[in-house]
Design a protein around this motif. Structure first.
Motif, short mmCIF file in Angstrom:
data_model
loop_
_atom_site.label_atom_id
_atom_site.label_comp_id
_atom_site.label_asym_id
_atom_site.label_seq_id
_atom_site.Cartn_x
_atom_site.Cartn_y
_atom_site.Cartn_z
N ALA A 6 39.55 44.45 35.68
CA ALA A 6 39.48 43.02 35.95
C ALA A 6 38.09 42.48 35.66
O ALA A 6 37.93 41.38 35.12
CB ALA A 6 39.88 42.74 37.41
N LEU A 9 37.61 42.07 31.95
CA LEU A 9 38.30 40.88 31.46
C LEU A 9 37.54 39.60 31.80
O LEU A 9 37.41 38.72 30.96
CB LEU A 9 39.72 40.81 32.03
CG LEU A 9 40.78 41.68 31.36
CD1 LEU A 9 42.09 41.61 32.12
CD2 LEU A 9 40.98 41.26 29.90
N ASP A 10 37.03 39.52 33.02
CA ASP A 10 36.25 38.35 33.42
C ASP A 10 35.04 38.15 32.50
O ASP A 10 34.76 37.04 32.04
CB ASP A 10 35.77 38.49 34.87
CG ASP A 10 36.87 38.22 35.87
OD1 ASP A 10 37.82 37.49 35.53
OD2 ASP A 10 36.79 38.74 37.00
N ALA A 53 43.94 40.45 25.23
CA ALA A 53 44.09 40.60 26.68
C ALA A 53 43.36 39.50 27.43
O ALA A 53 43.85 39.00 28.45
CB ALA A 53 43.58 41.98 27.11
N ALA A 54 42.20 39.10 26.93
CA ALA A 54 41.43 38.03 27.58
C ALA A 54 42.18 36.70 27.49
O ALA A 54 42.19 35.92 28.46
CB ALA A 54 40.05 37.91 26.93
N THR A 56 45.49 36.35 27.12
CA THR A 56 46.67 36.50 27.98
C THR A 56 46.30 36.32 29.45
O THR A 56 46.99 35.64 30.21
CB THR A 56 47.32 37.88 27.78
OG1 THR A 56 47.66 38.04 26.41
CG2 THR A 56 48.58 38.02 28.63
N TYR A 57 45.19 36.92 29.82
CA TYR A 57 44.67 36.79 31.19
C TYR A 57 44.40 35.32 31.51
O TYR A 57 44.73 34.85 32.61
CB TYR A 57 43.40 37.63 31.31
CG TYR A 57 42.57 37.37 32.55
CD1 TYR A 57 42.90 37.95 33.77
CD2 TYR A 57 41.43 36.56 32.49
CE1 TYR A 57 42.13 37.72 34.90
CE2 TYR A 57 40.66 36.33 33.62
CZ TYR A 57 41.02 36.91 34.82
OH TYR A 57 40.25 36.68 35.94
N SER A 58 43.84 34.59 30.57
CA SER A 58 43.51 33.19 30.78
C SER A 58 44.77 32.35 30.98
O SER A 58 44.85 31.50 31.87
CB SER A 58 42.70 32.66 29.59
OG SER A 58 41.48 33.36 29.45
N ASP A 60 47.73 33.41 31.92
CA ASP A 60 48.37 33.82 33.17
C ASP A 60 47.70 33.13 34.36
O ASP A 60 48.36 32.76 35.33
CB ASP A 60 48.29 35.34 33.35
CG ASP A 60 49.24 36.08 32.42
OD1 ASP A 60 50.14 35.43 31.84
OD2 ASP A 60 49.08 37.31 32.26
N LEU A 61 46.37 32.97 34.27
CA LEU A 61 45.65 32.32 35.37
C LEU A 61 46.05 30.86 35.49
O LEU A 61 46.22 30.34 36.60
CB LEU A 61 44.14 32.44 35.13
CG LEU A 61 43.23 31.97 36.28
CD1 LEU A 61 43.52 32.76 37.55
CD2 LEU A 61 41.76 32.12 35.89
#
Length: 203
Positions: A6, A9-10, A53-54, A56-58, A60-61
């Motif tokens: 995590a 990714l941040d 992934a970054a 996708t993470y964004s 999803d947030l």
């Protein structure tokens, strides 16, 4: 170990948002995240996959923090305004996340353009859900088919998406506030779609 993933990714979101895909440095990500390069590639395999992934993470947030369950029903204009305000507030809370999303949408890395286009096309399905939820709360005129109403609204979303894409391609560092004139234009078009554009003559 998930905490380290995590953290990577941040930091990756900040790095890609600040420097773009090509100039982003996995060495800087390692240094700021306090991990080895080997651990980054253990989790993500490559810079391309880390970028994906970054993004996708964004997304999803956004989906997590801007829940359509709280959207007002029964008035399309109010619903569109609510959605815009939520996204504006999100961009203030997470500026790097917002910037990366806009960059990857309008100016994806050449090596990842096809993948990013396909990914955001899938995300546009959320737009269909939003439109249908709004239509569920409206009473359409007897002579208006729900399918036709849905197609009109979807067309407006597609049109404004094209305008935003062109704007971001020319202004990659634009903020949500910078795009306010486009948002206002969209709102005016939504009002026309909901209320009509021709003054009805009194009989």
């Amino acid at each position: 170990m998930e905490d380290k993933r995590a953290k990577i990714l941040d930091v990756a979101v900040e790095e890609f948002a600040s420097h773009g895909y090509k100039a982003a440095s996995t060495n800087r990500i390692c240094e700021v995240a306090g991990v080895s390069k080997g651990l980054i590639f253990h989790y993500f395999g490559s810079k391309e996959k880390l970028y994906t992934a970054a993004v996708t993470y964004s997304v999803d947030l956004v989906m997590e923090e801007v829940s359509m369950d709280d959207m007002p029903r029964g008035n399309f204009v109010e619903g569109a305004i609510w959605s815009t305000k939520q996204k504006l507030a999100f961009s203030h809370r997470h500026p790097a996340v917002f910037k990366l999303m806009m960059q990857s949408f309008a100016n994806p890395p050449e090596a990842l353009a096809e993948r990013m286009t396909a990914y955001f096309k899938e995300m546009m399905a959320v737009q269909t859900v939003f439109v249908n939820q709004m239509l569920d709360g409206l009473t359409l005129r007897a002579d208006v088919a729900r399918e036709d109403a849905s197609d009109v609204i979807q067309s407006l979303f597609e049109y404004i998406t094209r305008l935003v894409t062109v704007y971001l391609q020319k202004n990659p560092d634009a903020t949500m506030e910078d795009m306010q004139p486009l948002i206002d234009k969209f709102m005016r078009m939504i009002v026309i779609a909901e209320r009509g554009m021709v003054e009805q003559k009194q009989t």
